[in-house]
Motif scaffolding. Structure first.
Motif, PDB file in Angstrom:
ATOM      1  N   ASP A  88       0.832  -1.203   0.000  1.00 12.56           N
ATOM      2  CA  ASP A  88       0.000   0.000   0.000  1.00 12.56           C
ATOM      3  C   ASP A  88       0.868   1.255   0.000  1.00 12.56           C
ATOM      4  O   ASP A  88       0.589   2.223  -0.713  1.00 12.56           O
ATOM      5  CB  ASP A  88      -0.908   0.028   1.237  1.00 12.56           C
ATOM      6  N   HIS A  89       1.917   1.250   0.810  1.00 14.86           N
ATOM      7  CA  HIS A  89       2.821   2.393   0.860  1.00 14.86           C
ATOM      8  C   HIS A  89       3.431   2.648  -0.520  1.00 14.86           C
ATOM      9  O   HIS A  89       3.465   3.790  -0.994  1.00 14.86           O
ATOM     10  CB  HIS A  89       3.952   2.133   1.864  1.00 14.86           C
ATOM     11  N   ALA A  90       3.914   1.592  -1.145  1.00 18.95           N
ATOM     12  CA  ALA A  90       4.541   1.735  -2.456  1.00 18.95           C
ATOM     13  C   ALA A  90       3.524   2.219  -3.488  1.00 18.95           C
ATOM     14  O   ALA A  90       3.816   3.111  -4.298  1.00 18.95           O
ATOM     15  CB  ALA A  90       5.146   0.399  -2.879  1.00 18.95           C
ATOM     16  N   TYR A  91       2.334   1.635  -3.447  1.00 20.81           N
ATOM     17  CA  TYR A  91       1.257   2.019  -4.365  1.00 20.81           C
ATOM     18  C   TYR A  91       0.960   3.510  -4.253  1.00 20.81           C
ATOM     19  O   TYR A  91       0.876   4.237  -5.250  1.00 20.81           O
ATOM     20  CB  TYR A  91       0.019   1.182  -4.018  1.00 20.81           C
ATOM     21  N   GLU A  92       0.820   3.983  -3.032  1.00 21.70           N
ATOM     22  CA  GLU A  92       0.435   5.372  -2.828  1.00 21.70           C
ATOM     23  C   GLU A  92       1.560   6.346  -3.163  1.00 21.70           C
ATOM     24  O   GLU A  92       1.308   7.454  -3.648  1.00 21.70           O
ATOM     25  CB  GLU A  92      -0.065   5.547  -1.396  1.00 21.70           C
ATOM     26  N   LYS A  93       2.800   5.936  -2.942  1.00 27.12           N
ATOM     27  CA  LYS A  93       3.928   6.803  -3.292  1.00 27.12           C
ATOM     28  C   LYS A  93       4.045   6.957  -4.806  1.00 27.12           C
ATOM     29  O   LYS A  93       4.288   8.053  -5.311  1.00 27.12           O
ATOM     30  CB  LYS A  93       5.226   6.240  -2.707  1.00 27.12           C
ATOM     31  N   ARG A 103       5.895  -5.299  -6.994  1.00 29.94           N
ATOM     32  CA  ARG A 103       5.045  -5.898  -8.028  1.00 29.94           C
ATOM     33  C   ARG A 103       3.575  -5.903  -7.613  1.00 29.94           C
ATOM     34  O   ARG A 103       2.694  -5.738  -8.450  1.00 29.94           O
ATOM     35  CB  ARG A 103       5.528  -7.315  -8.337  1.00 29.94           C
ATOM     36  N   ARG A 104       3.317  -6.102  -6.313  1.00 29.97           N
ATOM     37  CA  ARG A 104       1.922  -6.043  -5.848  1.00 29.97           C
ATOM     38  C   ARG A 104       1.366  -4.631  -6.003  1.00 29.97           C
ATOM     39  O   ARG A 104       0.205  -4.453  -6.379  1.00 29.97           O
ATOM     40  CB  ARG A 104       1.826  -6.506  -4.390  1.00 29.97           C
ATOM     41  N   ALA A 105       2.202  -3.640  -5.726  1.00 29.17           N
ATOM     42  CA  ALA A 105       1.759  -2.255  -5.890  1.00 29.17           C
ATOM     43  C   ALA A 105       1.484  -1.943  -7.357  1.00 29.17           C
ATOM     44  O   ALA A 105       0.483  -1.311  -7.692  1.00 29.17           O
ATOM     45  CB  ALA A 105       2.825  -1.305  -5.345  1.00 29.17           C
ATOM     46  N   ALA A 161      -9.068  13.378  -0.310  1.00 24.38           N
ATOM     47  CA  ALA A 161      -8.625  12.158   0.382  1.00 24.38           C
ATOM     48  C   ALA A 161      -7.112  12.175   0.460  1.00 24.38           C
ATOM     49  O   ALA A 161      -6.436  12.301  -0.564  1.00 24.38           O
ATOM     50  CB  ALA A 161      -9.101  10.913  -0.366  1.00 24.38           C
ATOM     51  N   ALA A 162      -6.581  12.066   1.661  1.00 24.62           N
ATOM     52  CA  ALA A 162      -5.143  12.119   1.850  1.00 24.62           C
ATOM     53  C   ALA A 162      -4.469  10.897   1.255  1.00 24.62           C
ATOM     54  O   ALA A 162      -5.026   9.800   1.241  1.00 24.62           O
ATOM     55  CB  ALA A 162      -4.807  12.210   3.334  1.00 24.62           C
ATOM     56  N   VAL A 163      -3.235  11.102   0.766  1.00 27.35           N
ATOM     57  CA  VAL A 163      -2.432   9.951   0.403  1.00 27.35           C
ATOM     58  C   VAL A 163      -2.274   9.118   1.671  1.00 27.35           C
ATOM     59  O   VAL A 163      -1.963   9.633   2.741  1.00 27.35           O
ATOM     60  CB  VAL A 163      -1.044  10.387  -0.121  1.00 27.35           C
ATOM     61  N   GLY A 164      -2.488   7.844   1.570  1.00 25.65           N
ATOM     62  CA  GLY A 164      -2.523   6.998   2.752  1.00 25.65           C
ATOM     63  C   GLY A 164      -3.910   6.416   2.951  1.00 25.65           C
ATOM     64  O   GLY A 164      -4.076   5.447   3.671  1.00 25.65           O
TER      65      GLY A 164
END
Length: 247
Positions: free
Chosen positions: A29-34, A68-70, A102-105
């Motif tokens: 999730d962190h990687a996705y959002e970044k 890869r999941r992100a 909506a905040a990143v995160g």
């Protein structure tokens, strides 16, 4: 031998917009959002190739399987596209307005909430098509009339939108649909606020399109078309998820 009573502990629930949601947020999730933030800010342009997996994993400080999941989630959202033998490219740039509402995160949680809703509310609509009463249908039509007014007057209409979906769960005749949805209500309201706020930044056509989806659900319910109601509901919720990244 007497048993020693253990103290009861409670866990405070976190709000859905918290940017740092702790242990329950995955590294993916962190990687996705970044990556999403880099694309939205224009740091990585539409049409540009993403850095290699090796470079991205180093930059984001995650393993390549996590990365890869992100990337898989970003592809599912239509933000990036993979080209055989060439890598991943930015296909769509989410509007910066997404991060005003909506905040990143919170974005990954919002998207998962839409997935939950598509499954739960699709089945609730399927059962409601068989079990709903004339009064249930009258209530739903009145709610949609209120949403029509909100569109005419330029109002957000979040409460009426939520009422419509809750009414369908109640009309299913199975209280567990309502219970499950109520347990997720803070997350659901975050998603509704996001999508309807984004729609207000567009012409009225966007909200009218959403409203047509609502009426398609109601039409299937009135016809007692169970498969049609399920399909219309799933399509509506999945379209809402996609509209987050329609920029």
């Amino acid at each position: 031998m007497a048993r020693t009573e253990q103290p009861v502990t409670t866990r405070k629930l976190r709000g859905p917009l918290s940017a740092g949601s702790g242990k329950d947020r995955t590294l993916a999730d962190h990687a996705y959002e970044k990556i999403l933030a880099m694309i939205s800010s224009g740091q990585i342009q539409v049409g540009a190739k993403l850095p290699t997996e090796h470079a991205l994993s180093d930059q984001l400080e995650v393993s390549r399987p996590v990365l890869r999941r992100a990337l898989k989630q970003l592809r599912a959202d239509g933000v990036v596209v993979s080209r055989q033998g060439s890598g991943s490219f930015v296909q769509r740039r989410p509007e910066t307005a997404v991060f005003e509402f909506a905040a990143v995160g919170s974005i990954a949680d919002i998207q998962r909430t839409f997935e939950f809703r598509a499954a739960i509310e699709g089945e609730a609509a399927f059962l409601a098509a068989e079990r709903c009463s004339v009064d249930d249908l009258k209530q739903m039509r009145a709610i949609l009339a209120e949403l029509d007014r909100c569109i005419r007057d330029g109002e957000l209409g979040v409460d009426a939108d939520e009422d419509f979906h809750q009414a369908i769960c109640a009309a299913s005749g199975n209280q567990y649909f309502t219970t499950a949805r109520t347990s997720m209500k803070p997350n659901i309201m975050t998603g509704l606020n996001l999508t309807r706020n984004l729609s207000l930044t567009k012409s009225n056509e966007r909200l009218e399109m959403v409203q047509k989806e609502h009426y398609a659900i109601l039409d299937a319910l009135e016809k007692r078309d169970q498969n049609g109601a399920r399909a219309a509901m799933r399509s509506h919720v999945e379209n809402a998820r996609r509209r987050v990244f329609q920029g």
